[in-house]
Scaffold this active site. Sequence first.
Site, PDB file in Angstrom:
ATOM      1  N   ARG A 189       0.815  -1.214   0.000  1.00  0.00           N
ATOM      2  CA  ARG A 189       0.000   0.000   0.000  1.00  0.00           C
ATOM      3  C   ARG A 189       0.850   1.268   0.000  1.00  0.00           C
ATOM      4  O   ARG A 189       0.351   2.355  -0.269  1.00  0.00           O
ATOM      5  CB  ARG A 189      -0.929   0.000   1.229  1.00  0.00           C
ATOM      6  N   TRP A 200       1.129   6.575   5.597  1.00  0.00           N
ATOM      7  CA  TRP A 200       1.359   7.401   4.413  1.00  0.00           C
ATOM      8  C   TRP A 200       0.970   8.807   4.837  1.00  0.00           C
ATOM      9  O   TRP A 200      -0.189   9.113   5.080  1.00  0.00           O
ATOM     10  CB  TRP A 200       0.506   6.907   3.256  1.00  0.00           C
ATOM     11  N   ASN A 239      -6.567   5.694   9.858  1.00  0.00           N
ATOM     12  CA  ASN A 239      -6.466   6.031   8.443  1.00  0.00           C
ATOM     13  C   ASN A 239      -7.521   7.072   8.136  1.00  0.00           C
ATOM     14  O   ASN A 239      -8.627   7.010   8.680  1.00  0.00           O
ATOM     15  CB  ASN A 239      -6.744   4.812   7.552  1.00  0.00           C
ATOM     16  N   LYS A 281      -1.328   7.177 -22.133  1.00  0.00           N
ATOM     17  CA  LYS A 281      -1.699   5.964 -21.399  1.00  0.00           C
ATOM     18  C   LYS A 281      -1.634   4.745 -22.301  1.00  0.00           C
ATOM     19  O   LYS A 281      -1.155   3.680 -21.915  1.00  0.00           O
ATOM     20  CB  LYS A 281      -3.114   6.107 -20.811  1.00  0.00           C
ATOM     21  N   GLU A 292       2.032   3.889 -23.126  1.00  0.00           N
ATOM     22  CA  GLU A 292       2.774   3.457 -21.941  1.00  0.00           C
ATOM     23  C   GLU A 292       2.571   1.982 -21.632  1.00  0.00           C
ATOM     24  O   GLU A 292       3.534   1.268 -21.320  1.00  0.00           O
ATOM     25  CB  GLU A 292       2.315   4.255 -20.708  1.00  0.00           C
ATOM     26  N   HIS A 313      -2.666  19.961 -40.423  1.00  0.00           N
ATOM     27  CA  HIS A 313      -1.268  20.395 -40.553  1.00  0.00           C
ATOM     28  C   HIS A 313      -0.305  19.211 -40.396  1.00  0.00           C
ATOM     29  O   HIS A 313       0.810  19.378 -39.928  1.00  0.00           O
ATOM     30  CB  HIS A 313      -0.958  21.476 -39.520  1.00  0.00           C
ATOM     31  N   LYS A 331       8.367   4.295 -11.887  1.00  0.00           N
ATOM     32  CA  LYS A 331       7.300   5.101 -11.299  1.00  0.00           C
ATOM     33  C   LYS A 331       7.736   6.544 -11.120  1.00  0.00           C
ATOM     34  O   LYS A 331       6.975   7.468 -11.379  1.00  0.00           O
ATOM     35  CB  LYS A 331       6.883   4.511  -9.949  1.00  0.00           C
TER      36      LYS A 331
END
Length: 607
Positions: free
Chosen positions: A27, A73, A97, A484, A487, A503, A602
């Site tokens: 996570r 986090w 959390n 996307k 990738e 063009h 990443k």
Amino acid sequence: MCGIIGYIGSKSALEIVLDGLKRLEYRGYDSAGIAFLDNGRIKTVKCKGKIKDLEALVDKNVISSIAIGHTRWATHGRPSYENAHPHCSGTIALVHNGIIENYAELKEELKKEGYIFNSETDTEVIAHLINKYKKELSFEEATRKAVSHLKGSYAIVVMDESESNKLIGVRMESPLVVGVTETEKFIASDVPAFLSHCNETIFLEDGEMIVLTPESFKLYTIDGKEKNKKPVKITWTASMAEKGGFKHFMLKEIYEQPRALADTIRGRVLPDASSVVLSEFHLNAEEISQFKKLYLIACGTSFHACIIGKYMIEKIARIPVEVDIASEFRYREVLFEKDSLLVIITQSGETADTLAALRYAKKSGIKTMSICNVVGSTASREADAVFYTHSGPEIGVASTKAFTSQIVGLYLFAIALASSRGMITKETEEKFLKDLLLLPRMAEEALKLDNKIQQLAKEVYRKPNFLYLGRGLNYPVALEGALKLKEISYIHAEGYAAGEMKHGPIALIEEGFPVVFIVSNDIYLDKTVSNVQEIKARDGFIITFSDTLTDKIMELSDRFIHVEGINSYLNTVLFSIPLQLFAYHVALLRGCDVDQPRNLAKSVTVE
């Protein structure tokens, strides 16, 4: 998102909770901690860094049957020992959390009553509140009364050294799952934390509180009404559980967008939707009103968010905006104008070129701000001001929820700029903000297009090239849609401004060539229809994503997908979600590694 694990039972609580924390590492986190009973007293061990560092600090010889653990986090407060969970107050220890929107007000009230705060977190407020009410109430009633004062999202697990046979969990807009056996109970933010020990689970719903002992559990509403709920058996594998039942992290993160968008909005808009909370940008109205020019700088997907931001800020706030790719910006001889603001946009806060652009601007003496997802990152520390998107860890390499949360951050900033400079009426500001509050629900509606998009992907996944076209705000959406696809599927895809099609790109069109149009019911509609007709005349295969059901567009399109919209600015988010799903399903059909596409990382931390 942070990870929670709690245990009460006949086995070694320390071993089980540490193992549970390891199973939640996917996570993402920046610090970790554990609380347990040692000779009848609560003891906490925590650290900044990894679980292996925490494990090295824990005395494995301690015998304890109850413990709670947490991987953090950061949202409020930098990653540090002091800000790591669990947080304690008197006999209470808890992990949390979520985001408490009204923590600042609660904190001030508690300080006046003599409570001392040792962290920068919003979580510590909850521990002090429970401790405060426990002086007159039972553990359960004190917890219930404490959470009644909270505004925002939370999943909390609480232990009390004076009631060592009990754990309490409460959920509000943040996941919490309970595992049950006859002699032990588990509570966690996600099933993988305890799946190796137990597969009988209870999924708590918003507004529910559970009281656990080794032999029993009792479920209540927050206001004290008892409920009945039978455990269900989990049949997922551990790998599936980590992904919440989704096949890939990318798909999970696409589906997390309603929650991520809600978290980005949470606490940033006044309760009556009348104004943006300026303090969330770490700037004041006077500072904002003096900016005469903005520079928006980023790399990759975040660069596309910058282009969307340019359209928003120039239209809403009437401030000129210059957008640049960070790797180019740092080598230019930029003629910075006085009273300018440079804004860098970065998910990780560690992208090398973006940080170099930030430092270049700082040397030139202009004010800087970062829009960033990672609290305590280099970008958040070095910029003069920071806006945290709070979208949670993003495991998949291709950015999804981080991108749409960045758009929301820029939308809020555009409104704040406009309001501070007197460029919009109060009525317009309220309309913009009320539209924003609709976004998480509308994102859920966009996700319901998944089945249609899967069918579309099956028709075209073997095509070697794609062209994505859009006008105005839909131009950067087209850029992002093409990125996307290339990738994760390795298909050559190009995004272009539809008005520029003649063009150059029109030379590519031949029979069956797939062209993806993003079409809005706006000032560009008639012009875009003309572009579609030009592709149709050359036998291209037209795929349209649109918020309008205009007959002409529908007739010209070979495949038409209607996306319910809100306003032209927020529709950039709602169009992006189905384009993410399209890229995902095409890549899946081509057998590509969706979460770890070849040659990509990443976060690009070197030039």
